[in-house]
Design a protein around this motif. Structure first.
Motif, PDB file in Angstrom:
ATOM      1  N   LEU A   6      -2.113  -2.125  -6.324  1.00  0.00           N
ATOM      2  CA  LEU A   6      -0.954  -2.329  -6.872  1.00  0.00           C
ATOM      3  C   LEU A   6      -0.690  -2.393  -8.374  1.00  0.00           C
ATOM      4  N   ALA A   7       0.357  -2.204  -8.812  1.00  0.00           N
ATOM      5  CA  ALA A   7       0.897  -2.187 -10.180  1.00  0.00           C
ATOM      6  C   ALA A   7       0.271  -3.394 -11.033  1.00  0.00           C
ATOM      7  N   ASP A   8       0.393  -4.532 -10.515  1.00  0.00           N
ATOM      8  CA  ASP A   8       0.125  -5.888 -11.239  1.00  0.00           C
ATOM      9  C   ASP A   8      -1.531  -5.937 -11.387  1.00  0.00           C
TER      10      ASP A   8
ATOM     11  N   THR B 278      -3.303  -7.703   6.341  1.00  0.00           N
ATOM     12  CA  THR B 278      -2.667  -7.761   4.980  1.00  0.00           C
ATOM     13  C   THR B 278      -1.222  -8.176   5.032  1.00  0.00           C
TER      14      THR B 278
ATOM     15  N   ARG C 156       1.569 -12.069  -4.677  1.00  0.00           N
ATOM     16  CA  ARG C 156       1.436 -13.063  -5.700  1.00  0.00           C
ATOM     17  C   ARG C 156       1.772 -12.537  -7.057  1.00  0.00           C
ATOM     18  N   GLY C 157       1.380 -11.379  -7.312  1.00  0.00           N
ATOM     19  CA  GLY C 157       1.861 -10.990  -8.629  1.00  0.00           C
ATOM     20  C   GLY C 157       3.299 -10.852  -8.757  1.00  0.00           C
ATOM     21  N   ALA C 158       4.061 -10.837  -7.801  1.00  0.00           N
ATOM     22  CA  ALA C 158       5.475 -10.740  -7.786  1.00  0.00           C
ATOM     23  C   ALA C 158       6.055 -12.004  -7.851  1.00  0.00           C
TER      24      ALA C 158
ATOM     25  N   GLU D 166      -7.480 -15.067 -14.714  1.00  0.00           N
ATOM     26  CA  GLU D 166      -8.336 -13.976 -13.554  1.00  0.00           C
ATOM     27  C   GLU D 166      -8.768 -14.851 -12.517  1.00  0.00           C
TER      28      GLU D 166
ATOM     29  N   ALA E 177       6.004  -1.851   2.563  1.00  0.00           N
ATOM     30  CA  ALA E 177       4.734  -0.617   2.444  1.00  0.00           C
ATOM     31  C   ALA E 177       5.150   0.291   1.286  1.00  0.00           C
ATOM     32  N   LEU E 178       6.408   0.190   0.708  1.00  0.00           N
ATOM     33  CA  LEU E 178       6.680   0.793  -0.546  1.00  0.00           C
ATOM     34  C   LEU E 178       6.448   0.169  -1.756  1.00  0.00           C
ATOM     35  N   SER E 179       6.201  -1.305  -1.481  1.00  0.00           N
ATOM     36  CA  SER E 179       5.868  -2.207  -2.735  1.00  0.00           C
ATOM     37  C   SER E 179       4.601  -1.625  -3.458  1.00  0.00           C
ATOM     38  N   THR E 180       4.922  -1.640  -5.081  1.00  0.00           N
ATOM     39  CA  THR E 180       3.952  -1.435  -5.932  1.00  0.00           C
ATOM     40  C   THR E 180       3.414  -2.629  -6.621  1.00  0.00           C
ATOM     41  N   ILE E 181       3.756  -3.877  -6.136  1.00  0.00           N
ATOM     42  CA  ILE E 181       3.146  -5.014  -6.734  1.00  0.00           C
ATOM     43  C   ILE E 181       2.943  -5.920  -5.595  1.00  0.00           C
ATOM     44  N   THR E 182       1.680  -6.780  -5.675  1.00  0.00           N
ATOM     45  CA  THR E 182       1.377  -7.599  -4.737  1.00  0.00           C
ATOM     46  C   THR E 182       2.039  -8.842  -4.678  1.00  0.00           C
TER      47      THR E 182
ATOM     48  N   ARG F  27     -12.292  -5.548   1.750  1.00  0.00           N
ATOM     49  CA  ARG F  27     -11.293  -5.038   0.942  1.00  0.00           C
ATOM     50  C   ARG F  27     -10.452  -4.083   2.256  1.00  0.00           C
TER      51      ARG F  27
ATOM     52  N   LYS G 229      -8.722 -11.910  -5.286  1.00  0.00           N
ATOM     53  CA  LYS G 229     -10.120 -11.423  -5.319  1.00  0.00           C
ATOM     54  C   LYS G 229     -11.366 -12.662  -4.999  1.00  0.00           C
TER      55      LYS G 229
ATOM     56  N   THR H  59       3.938   5.181   2.427  1.00  0.00           N
ATOM     57  CA  THR H  59       5.516   5.044   1.779  1.00  0.00           C
ATOM     58  C   THR H  59       6.387   5.837   2.452  1.00  0.00           C
TER      59      THR H  59
ATOM     60  N   ARG I 232     -17.939 -11.297 -12.827  1.00  0.00           N
ATOM     61  CA  ARG I 232     -17.292 -10.432 -13.936  1.00  0.00           C
ATOM     62  C   ARG I 232     -18.046 -10.779 -15.297  1.00  0.00           C
TER      63      ARG I 232
ATOM     64  N   VAL J 174       9.393  -4.546   6.428  1.00  0.00           N
ATOM     65  CA  VAL J 174       8.266  -3.795   6.657  1.00  0.00           C
ATOM     66  C   VAL J 174       8.190  -2.531   6.036  1.00  0.00           C
TER      67      VAL J 174
ATOM     68  N   GLY K 160     -14.887 -10.283  -7.817  1.00  0.00           N
ATOM     69  CA  GLY K 160     -13.743 -11.280  -7.817  1.00  0.00           C
ATOM     70  C   GLY K 160     -14.062 -12.529  -8.456  1.00  0.00           C
TER      71      GLY K 160
ATOM     72  N   MET L 210       0.998  -1.136   0.022  1.00  0.00           N
ATOM     73  CA  MET L 210       0.031  -0.022   0.017  1.00  0.00           C
ATOM     74  C   MET L 210       0.647   1.381  -0.143  1.00  0.00           C
TER      75      MET L 210
END
Lengths: 462, 304
Positions: free
Chosen positions: A44-46, B192, B281-283, B292, B274-279, A95, B143, A5, A84, B270, A79, A1
């Protein structure tokens, strides 16, 4: 999240805030939730890549403008495959997102056939409910129902998000007219504390930031509102009457955790549970219910730590000075504060099952940490959502809210729901298949000999 | 430990811990034969830590169950065995390799074994007559998981029916089930990835070393760093190099990727999460990228 940051550890004292969203079909609720997550930078990006791909495949929002694909934000929350495919939301989804001061748990409650069931589920643990309204449709029967459910479940904060304001050209007059209708409906319920905010989930007006396109509004955005509202825990003073349902008795004897001294813990006997209201200190006198026996707290333990005091909603183990016969299902309470344990209970039911409830039905009642047999003796009335008054009824069907009189096989230490969300609530369970049939809220313990307590005009649990 | 804030409101981490302990105790009290899924992965390590706290001064009063893909990182298996011994627990193992060896399961074309865990899992539940199985699933992971109840009923075939779930109200968890059915319980549903790491840091929980930055021989595949190992060999053209990496998840070695990182402690992780932009599982999970609904389909069949 990414909202964290600057400093991930700044969250260490952040508190939890739970809220539920409710709306009718096509009010744009999934889009609102997606927007809240997207604009608070919780996506997040993905995840974003995935919805961008799907949005493009389906041609969402027409051809990309300047190479930018419009995003179907509803895809973030819908989900399940069927959701969908059909473009609908089937079941409550949870969420998570956080800002500097709060961690949010969002229960996203869809508005389909089982809308009452979903809204009741989300509202039962919520600090706030956000009801979504399409500005072009105004207050619908479902809106009134959502407000009634939130009020009945005593959710401390009610917010109405008037959505699709972009589709009426940000008209103040249209907003004010819907707002007036909402306040009228709230007043019918005895609710004086409804916050109304104009939003566009699709475009993002007043969701995270304040919109310049609604200068006539001038109030905070939805997220700002959610950040400022008091959580249920904030509203508690600490002086609430202590309530502690015993979950299990810890008597490890030979099965001690490795490393503990057998001499010290051989005779250990503690009562494990979660404090649902109030505060307890070592030395406090408590009453054991049912039975009105008295005892004194000799220790409060939490995984090897000995505490002087503990408060709701901590999970702890209490040691007691007297060796009493106490087991799962019993309630430890501050003396003189609990209603008598009773076999006769009057309560409001939200009927969540496709089947019908008739008087005389045999059921199971789950209250705190006990489950007992019960009979629905009488159906006293059903709430009419147009007039918010209780009408005579002899049955309850799916999505109905009614008042009933129950007789249970052994006394339950109930409080009224108005006093306690936890010792005042119960489940009605089908003894045949174990399914949950209804959510119940105690309106009055003790034998209800006359019908006069059941004719309340308000759908309020008090 | 429990931090008192000025007005006696629990911090989010304390509130989540208390909720999880309440659920662990409810399930223990209401079921005959619970078990806790334990792989040595961080979520299951946190689960076991919570269980130890919930029943102190008693030991954790149920066995732990591991479905071993046969593709595990050796240091994770060592960690699993050490932990089980330290806490004095009984370990039940279901082995995917055994199923492949005797023909009950066939190796998949893509070589990944995560989907193959379902059958040994359901068999282990049946033969041990477990009526409740604790899992470390979190709703923020996926999801489909976001729709999962805290107590989730499984039919006699172990299947999850997402369209027909019981409403879950207040703190009243309805675990009633009939013969043949069982219940999956997810006490850390509301946590989370960041909560998990903040808790690991706060409680000083030990994890398998590969969660922290270390030099490792890796090669690039599908945009991820894959470890060189017995079941994970570079194809021609995939160049092996030494990088400083860590794992965000530890599963089937053949489809779990590492991320480049210099986070060598829980506190550093930690900050990184907190800085990550990818989940996570995605990573790191190649198998969740397949479609999906990859997770939904596996869950319906009885997966974790």
């Amino acid at each position: 999240m990414t909202t964290l940051t600057d400093n991930g550890t700044a969250l260490s004292t952040a508190s939890l805030f739970r809220f539920a969203t409710a709306g009718s079909v096509d009010d744009g609720k999934s889009t609102l939730v997606g927007r809240l997550l997207h604009d608070s930078k919780s996506v997040l990006a993905d995840q974003l890549d995935a919805i961008e791909r799907t949005s493009a495949e389906r041609g969402f929002g027409g051809a990309p403008v300047g190479g930018v694909q419009q995003l179907d934000l509803a895809l973030l929350t819908d989900g399940l495959r069927a959701e969908r495919e059909q473009g609908i939301t089937i079941d409550v989804a949870y969420r998570y997102f956080a800002t500097a001061n709060r961690s949010f748990i969002l229960a996203d409650c869809p508005g389909h056939v089982q809308y009452t069931r979903n809204t009741v589920t989300g509202a039962s643990t919520a600090d706030a409910v956000v009801v979504l309204i399409d500005v072009r449709k105004g207050v619908l029967e479902q809106t009134r129902r959502h407000l009634a459910v939130a009020r009945l479940l005593r959710v401390p904060n009610l917010i109405a998000a008037v959505n699709k304001i972009d589709l009426v050209d940000y008209s103040e007059a249209r907003f004010r007219s819907v707002e007036a209708g909402l306040q009228l409906a709230a007043a019918d319920l005895g609710e004086t504390n409804l916050t109304v905010v104009p939003v566009s989930a699709l475009v993002g007006d007043n969701i995270v930031g304040r919109s310049e396109r609604t200068p006539w509004y001038g109030g905070p955005s939805l997220l700002e509102i959610l950040e400022e509202l008091p959580a249920l825990a904030d509203l508690e003073t600490g002086s609430e009457s202590f309530r502690f349902p015993v979950q299990t008795v810890l008597r490890p004897q030979g099965a001690l955790a490795p490393g503990l001294d057998p001499a010290t813990y051989r005779d250990y006997r503690g009562y494990a549970g979660q404090i649902v209201a109030g505060t307890v200190r070592v030395g406090d006198t408590l009453t054991v219910l049912p039975g009105q026996r008295s005892t004194v707290v000799s220790g409060i333990d939490m995984a090897g730590e000995h505490l002087d005091e503990a408060f709701a909603p901590q999970s702890v183990v209490l040691r007691l000075r007297e060796d009493l016969d106490i087991s799962r299902g019993d309630l430890l309470a501050a003396p003189g504060t609990s209603g008598k344990s009773s076999q006769d209970i009057q309560g409001s039911l939200c009927w969540l099952s496709p089947g019908t409830l008739h008087p005389g039905a045999g059921v199971l009642i789950k209250h705190s940490s006990s489950t007992v047999r019960g009979i629905v003796q009488d159906i006293l009335g059903r709430l009419d959502l147009t007039t918010f008054t209780e009408q005579p009824a002899s049955r309850l069907d799916l999505n109905d809210i009614g008042t009933v009189r129950l007789r249970v096989a052994s006394p339950l230490p109930v409080d009224s729901y108005a006093e306690s969300r936890h010792t005042g609530s119960f489940l009605v369970i089908d003894p045949a298949n174990g399914n949950t049939l209804a959510a119940g809220m105690v309106t009055g313990p003790g034998p209800a000999t006359t019908g006069d307590t059941g004719s309340s005009k308000e759908p309020d649990a008090s | 430990m429990s931090t008192y804030t000025g007005n006696r409101v629990l911090s989010s981490l304390d509130a989540l811990e208390s909720e999880a302990i309440h659920i662990l105790r409810e399930v223990f009290a209401e079921f005959e034969r619970p078990a806790l899924l334990f792989s040595g992965g961080k979520d299951s390590v946190v689960m076991l830590h919570l269980a130890a706290k919930a029943f102190w001064p008693g030991r954790v009063p149920f066995p732990v169950l591991h479905i071993d893909t046969g593709h595990n990182f050796p240091e994770v298996l060592d960690f699993r065995d050490d932990t089980v011994e330290r806490l004095g627990l009984r370990l039940v193992v279901g082995s995917v390799q055994d199923y492949i060896d005797d023909g009950r399961l066939a190796e998949r074309a893509d070589g990944t074994r995560n989907p193959l865990q379902t059958q040994p899992l359901l068999d282990a539940i049946r033969t041990n007559r477990f009526d409740a199985v604790f899992g470390g699933g979190r709703r923020d992971e996926d999801k489909a998981r976001a729709k999962e109840r805290i107590l989730s009923l499984r039919d006699e075939f172990g299947q999850w029916d997402p369209r027909n779930q019981r409403p879950e109200l207040w703190k009243l968890y309805n675990g009633r089930h009939t013969v043949g059915q069982h219940v999956r319980a997810f006490p850390i549903s509301n946590w989370t990835e960041l909560d998990i790491w903040r808790y690991i840091e706060r409680e000083g929980i030990t994890l398998p070393p590969l969660y922290y930055a270390h030099p490792r021989e890796v090669f690039r595949r599908d945009g991820m760093w894959r470890a060189v190992g017995e079941v994970s060999q570079p194809a021609p053209g995939e160049q092996v190099q030494v990088r400083t990496v860590r794992y965000r998840t530890v599963g089937d070695m053949s489809c779990t990727g590492a991320v480049e990182s210099d986070a060598a402690s829980a506190a550093a992780v930690v900050r990184e999460v907190a800085l990550s932009t990818i989940t996570e599982r995605g990573a790191t999970r190649a198998d969740d990228r397949i479609s999906e609904a990859a997770m939904e389909d596996r869950k319906k069949d009885g997966y974790f």
